[in-house]
Design a protein around this motif. Structure first.
Motif, PDB file in Angstrom:
ATOM      1  N   THR A   1      52.783  47.292  33.187  1.00  0.00           N
ATOM      2  CA  THR A   1      52.611  45.994  33.515  1.00  0.00           C
ATOM      3  C   THR A   1      52.405  45.050  32.100  1.00  0.00           C
ATOM      4  OG1 THR A   1      52.682  45.994  35.797  1.00  0.00           O
ATOM      5  CG2 THR A   1      51.804  43.922  34.805  1.00  0.00           C
ATOM      6  N   PRO A   2      53.033  44.009  31.737  1.00  0.00           N
ATOM      7  CA  PRO A   2      52.398  43.460  30.778  1.00  0.00           C
ATOM      8  C   PRO A   2      51.092  42.644  31.188  1.00  0.00           C
ATOM      9  CG  PRO A   2      54.823  42.890  31.150  1.00  0.00           C
ATOM     10  CD  PRO A   2      54.248  43.800  32.281  1.00  0.00           C
ATOM     11  N   THR A   3      50.243  42.466  30.118  1.00  0.00           N
ATOM     12  CA  THR A   3      48.913  42.106  30.415  1.00  0.00           C
ATOM     13  C   THR A   3      48.387  40.975  29.360  1.00  0.00           C
ATOM     14  OG1 THR A   3      47.600  43.704  29.167  1.00  0.00           O
ATOM     15  CG2 THR A   3      48.123  44.224  31.507  1.00  0.00           C
ATOM     16  N   VAL A   4      47.505  40.243  29.763  1.00  0.00           N
ATOM     17  CA  VAL A   4      46.885  39.325  29.005  1.00  0.00           C
ATOM     18  C   VAL A   4      45.351  39.413  29.202  1.00  0.00           C
ATOM     19  CG1 VAL A   4      46.412  36.934  28.228  1.00  0.00           C
ATOM     20  CG2 VAL A   4      48.488  37.594  28.999  1.00  0.00           C
ATOM     21  N   GLY A   5      44.496  40.069  28.189  1.00  0.00           N
ATOM     22  CA  GLY A   5      43.143  40.376  28.312  1.00  0.00           C
ATOM     23  C   GLY A   5      42.412  38.981  27.611  1.00  0.00           C
ATOM     24  N   ILE A   6      41.267  39.039  28.367  1.00  0.00           N
ATOM     25  CA  ILE A   6      40.258  38.146  27.870  1.00  0.00           C
ATOM     26  C   ILE A   6      39.141  38.812  27.338  1.00  0.00           C
ATOM     27  CG2 ILE A   6      38.785  36.215  28.532  1.00  0.00           C
ATOM     28  CD1 ILE A   6      41.706  35.689  28.970  1.00  0.00           C
ATOM     29  N   TYR A   7      38.808  38.918  25.959  1.00  0.00           N
ATOM     30  CA  TYR A   7      37.911  39.944  25.503  1.00  0.00           C
ATOM     31  C   TYR A   7      36.801  39.241  24.406  1.00  0.00           C
ATOM     32  CZ  TYR A   7      40.424  44.216  26.498  1.00  0.00           C
ATOM     33  OH  TYR A   7      40.923  45.351  27.261  1.00  0.00           O
ATOM     34  N   TRP A   8      35.452  39.620  24.653  1.00  0.00           N
ATOM     35  CA  TRP A   8      34.695  39.499  23.637  1.00  0.00           C
ATOM     36  C   TRP A   8      35.004  40.294  22.458  1.00  0.00           C
ATOM     37  CZ3 TRP A   8      30.242  43.046  22.114  1.00  0.00           C
ATOM     38  CH2 TRP A   8      29.664  42.501  21.001  1.00  0.00           C
ATOM     39  N   PHE A   9      34.980  39.860  21.193  1.00  0.00           N
ATOM     40  CA  PHE A   9      35.661  40.727  20.275  1.00  0.00           C
ATOM     41  C   PHE A   9      34.837  41.842  19.871  1.00  0.00           C
ATOM     42  CE2 PHE A   9      32.008  38.890  17.924  1.00  0.00           C
ATOM     43  CZ  PHE A   9      31.574  39.826  16.847  1.00  0.00           C
ATOM     44  N   GLY A  10      33.647  42.170  20.249  1.00  0.00           N
ATOM     45  CA  GLY A  10      33.180  43.494  20.177  1.00  0.00           C
ATOM     46  C   GLY A  10      33.920  44.411  21.177  1.00  0.00           C
ATOM     47  N   ASN A  11      34.299  44.110  22.372  1.00  0.00           N
ATOM     48  CA  ASN A  11      34.804  45.008  23.412  1.00  0.00           C
ATOM     49  C   ASN A  11      36.281  45.131  22.879  1.00  0.00           C
ATOM     50  OD1 ASN A  11      32.985  43.205  25.820  1.00  0.00           O
ATOM     51  ND2 ASN A  11      32.452  45.117  25.056  1.00  0.00           N
ATOM     52  N   ALA A  12      36.895  44.076  22.094  1.00  0.00           N
ATOM     53  CA  ALA A  12      38.265  44.285  21.828  1.00  0.00           C
ATOM     54  C   ALA A  12      38.776  45.388  20.780  1.00  0.00           C
ATOM     55  CB  ALA A  12      38.673  42.968  21.227  1.00  0.00           C
ATOM     56  N   ILE A  13      37.514  45.680  19.975  1.00  0.00           N
ATOM     57  CA  ILE A  13      37.531  46.776  19.170  1.00  0.00           C
ATOM     58  C   ILE A  13      37.515  48.038  19.818  1.00  0.00           C
ATOM     59  CG2 ILE A  13      36.252  48.102  17.347  1.00  0.00           C
ATOM     60  CD1 ILE A  13      35.190  45.322  16.446  1.00  0.00           C
ATOM     61  N   ASN A  14      36.778  48.204  20.768  1.00  0.00           N
ATOM     62  CA  ASN A  14      36.756  49.332  21.613  1.00  0.00           C
ATOM     63  C   ASN A  14      37.452  49.453  22.780  1.00  0.00           C
ATOM     64  OD1 ASN A  14      33.986  49.112  20.319  1.00  0.00           O
ATOM     65  ND2 ASN A  14      33.319  50.822  21.545  1.00  0.00           N
ATOM     66  N   ALA A  15      38.414  48.314  23.332  1.00  0.00           N
ATOM     67  CA  ALA A  15      39.001  48.522  24.567  1.00  0.00           C
ATOM     68  C   ALA A  15      40.233  47.755  24.402  1.00  0.00           C
ATOM     69  CB  ALA A  15      38.119  48.354  25.774  1.00  0.00           C
ATOM     70  N   GLY A  16      40.470  47.068  23.621  1.00  0.00           N
ATOM     71  CA  GLY A  16      41.684  46.095  23.612  1.00  0.00           C
ATOM     72  C   GLY A  16      43.112  47.102  23.462  1.00  0.00           C
TER      73      GLY A  16
ATOM     74  N   MET B   1      46.618  47.943  22.169  1.00  0.00           N
ATOM     75  CA  MET B   1      46.719  48.032  20.830  1.00  0.00           C
ATOM     76  C   MET B   1      48.219  47.293  20.617  1.00  0.00           C
ATOM     77  SD  MET B   1      46.009  51.919  20.141  1.00  0.00           S
ATOM     78  CE  MET B   1      44.424  52.683  21.049  1.00  0.00           C
ATOM     79  N   GLY B   2      49.133  47.308  21.735  1.00  0.00           N
ATOM     80  CA  GLY B   2      50.533  46.767  21.061  1.00  0.00           C
ATOM     81  C   GLY B   2      50.412  45.074  21.500  1.00  0.00           C
ATOM     82  N   ARG B   3      51.566  44.451  21.077  1.00  0.00           N
ATOM     83  CA  ARG B   3      51.494  43.105  21.301  1.00  0.00           C
ATOM     84  C   ARG B   3      52.853  42.784  21.803  1.00  0.00           C
ATOM     85  NH1 ARG B   3      47.214  43.738  21.388  1.00  0.00           N
ATOM     86  NH2 ARG B   3      45.529  43.088  20.234  1.00  0.00           N
ATOM     87  N   THR B   4      53.698  43.564  21.973  1.00  0.00           N
ATOM     88  CA  THR B   4      55.065  43.121  22.549  1.00  0.00           C
ATOM     89  C   THR B   4      54.809  42.881  24.162  1.00  0.00           C
ATOM     90  OG1 THR B   4      56.168  44.536  21.037  1.00  0.00           O
ATOM     91  CG2 THR B   4      57.396  44.072  22.959  1.00  0.00           C
ATOM     92  N   ARG B   5      54.034  43.590  24.696  1.00  0.00           N
ATOM     93  CA  ARG B   5      53.859  43.503  26.104  1.00  0.00           C
ATOM     94  C   ARG B   5      52.430  43.183  26.315  1.00  0.00           C
ATOM     95  NH1 ARG B   5      57.661  45.686  29.294  1.00  0.00           N
ATOM     96  NH2 ARG B   5      56.211  46.392  30.748  1.00  0.00           N
ATOM     97  N   HIS B   6      51.260  43.286  25.459  1.00  0.00           N
ATOM     98  CA  HIS B   6      50.063  43.066  25.806  1.00  0.00           C
ATOM     99  C   HIS B   6      49.479  41.778  24.919  1.00  0.00           C
ATOM    100  CE1 HIS B   6      50.347  46.246  28.607  1.00  0.00           C
ATOM    101  NE2 HIS B   6      50.853  46.878  27.611  1.00  0.00           N
TER     102      HIS B   6
END
Length: 394
Positions: A317-332, A334-339
């Motif tokens: 499923t396509p997702t939009v994630g809300i992240y603190w930038f440090g967590n984005a490094i570890n868990a964001g 990777m792709g941007r077509t669907r996420h």
């Protein structure tokens, strides 16, 4: 971290003729070194406790191990939630053994007798390869070594017990890539970079009872284990109002711990949207398999850095994630077509000013729980939601 680095260097790849091309030399590309496979591996055990997201991070490494050792049985040492999600589901894991309570392994009231019985049972399985993707190794490496496997690989901080082959544990590394780098120590080449989970037809049938058949479903997950990762309820409610106004069905999801927050967001959304808005909550009402199916049925899922967002990605499923930038490094994603990933760039606690980029053993966590992601703009988030809804299905 010289000891950990040396462990990798000691286990060198096979020698090859001078002048041979990479494909002739058998060079295999991975996240890090892809070392020689271990001979005679028939039983693999993988240590990965933690939450739903932690399991998702380990899935590509499990896929790699299954491809590298296709005849081996893979046992996951995980949590009751992991066992419930993977039971009867196609994938690389053949069985899940629920971890006992132990420091740094699984929280709860300790039971030495249960821990000893678990270790006796696991040692009787005579594992050929034990893989640690559970953390830095202070607690997990001694635990892994007690299993008595013939070979061991994993991560290691300088003060952790050594395994046969290790990589340095450095906090800021994407968790999926970290686990794949560990799998490379056992000779496993990546075959996927995203978790992939098949939803069962019975789960889809159960989820269908919650889904309006004539409109796009947008799911929201407002929870997170660390309250500092949570986007404000008012922001999720604003998103729900926009999606409902565009004709979507909006459902807030989560576990029992998210129920009160989900109902609050639903109430805020309904009050702002007015009569007829299709905004509701199923938090605390779904088992994990039905949640997976509901997420698969969604046009877009929006969530904090938390397990349901990672699960939505795994079911496609396509997702939009809300992240603190440090967590984005570890868990964001990777792709941007669907996420899509929306980040806050907070580097100091909003209350006391402590440097929050120093994590784990490098600094004590300040006592404040104020959100790091409160400034993320709902309008910008909804723009991505609308774009992903309009995009042709991959």
């Amino acid at each position: 971290m010289p000891e950990a680095a040396a462990a990798v260097q000691d286990a060198a790849p096979r020698a090859v003729p001078d002048g041979a091309q990479p494909e002739e030399r058998g060079v295999r590309r991975g996240v890090g070194p892809v070392l020689e496979q271990f001979p005679g591996v028939a039983r693999i055990v993988v240590l990965r406790g933690g939450g739903l997201g932690d399991l998702m991070f380990a899935m590509p490494a499990l896929d790699a191990l299954a491809a590298a050792y296709p005849e081996a049985e893979i046992t996951l040492l995980g949590t009751p939630l992991h066992a419930a999600l993977l039971a009867g589901r196609p994938g690389p894991v053949h069985r899940v053994e629920v971890l006992p309570v132990a420091p740094g392994i699984r929280p709860g009231p300790e039971d030495p007798a249960a821990l000893a019985a678990f270790m006796d049972s696991m040692r009787a399985r005579s594992f050929d390869l034990a893989v640690q993707v559970h953390g830095g190794g202070r607690n997990s490496n001694p635990f892994l070594l007690q299993l008595g496997a013939a070979h061991t690989v994993g991560t290691r901080t300088p003060d952790a017990a050594p395994l046969e082959r290790t990589i340095p544990y450095v906090y800021y590394q994407h968790e999926i890539l970290r686990a794949l780098e560990v799998a490379g120590l056992a000779g496993a080449v990546p075959v996927s970079l995203e978790p992939q989970l098949e939803v069962l037809s019975a789960e889809e049938e159960k989820a269908a009872a919650f889904v309006a058949p004539d409109r796009d479903l947008v799911t929201l997950h407002p929870g997170a284990t660390d309250p500092r990762r949570r986007w404000p309820a008012s922001a999720f409610a604003a998103l729900a109002v926009r999606a409902a106004a565009d004709g979507c069905q909006v459902l807030v999801v989560g576990d029992d711990g998210d129920r009160e927050l989900a109902e609050h967001i639903t109430a805020l959304g309904l009050a702002a949207a007015g009569p007829g808005a299709d905004i509701g909550s199923v938090a605390g009402k779904l088992d994990i398999g039905t949640l997976a199916a509901l997420l698969k049925a969604s046009a877009v899922m929006i969530g904090n850095d938390s397990g349901p967002r990672h699960l939505a990605q795994a079911v496609g499923t396509p997702t939009v994630g809300i992240y603190w930038f440090g967590n984005a490094i570890n868990a964001g994603a990777m792709g941007r077509t669907r996420h899509r990933v929306h980040m806050s760039w907070v580097s100091a606690c909003p209350v006391c000013g402590a440097d929050v980029t120093q994590v784990g053993w490098t600094a004590e966590r300040c006592p404040h729980d104020d959100s790091f992601v409160a400034a993320v703009d709902p309008e910008a988030v909804y723009a991505d939601v609308a774009e992903l809804r309009a995009a042709p299905s991959a």
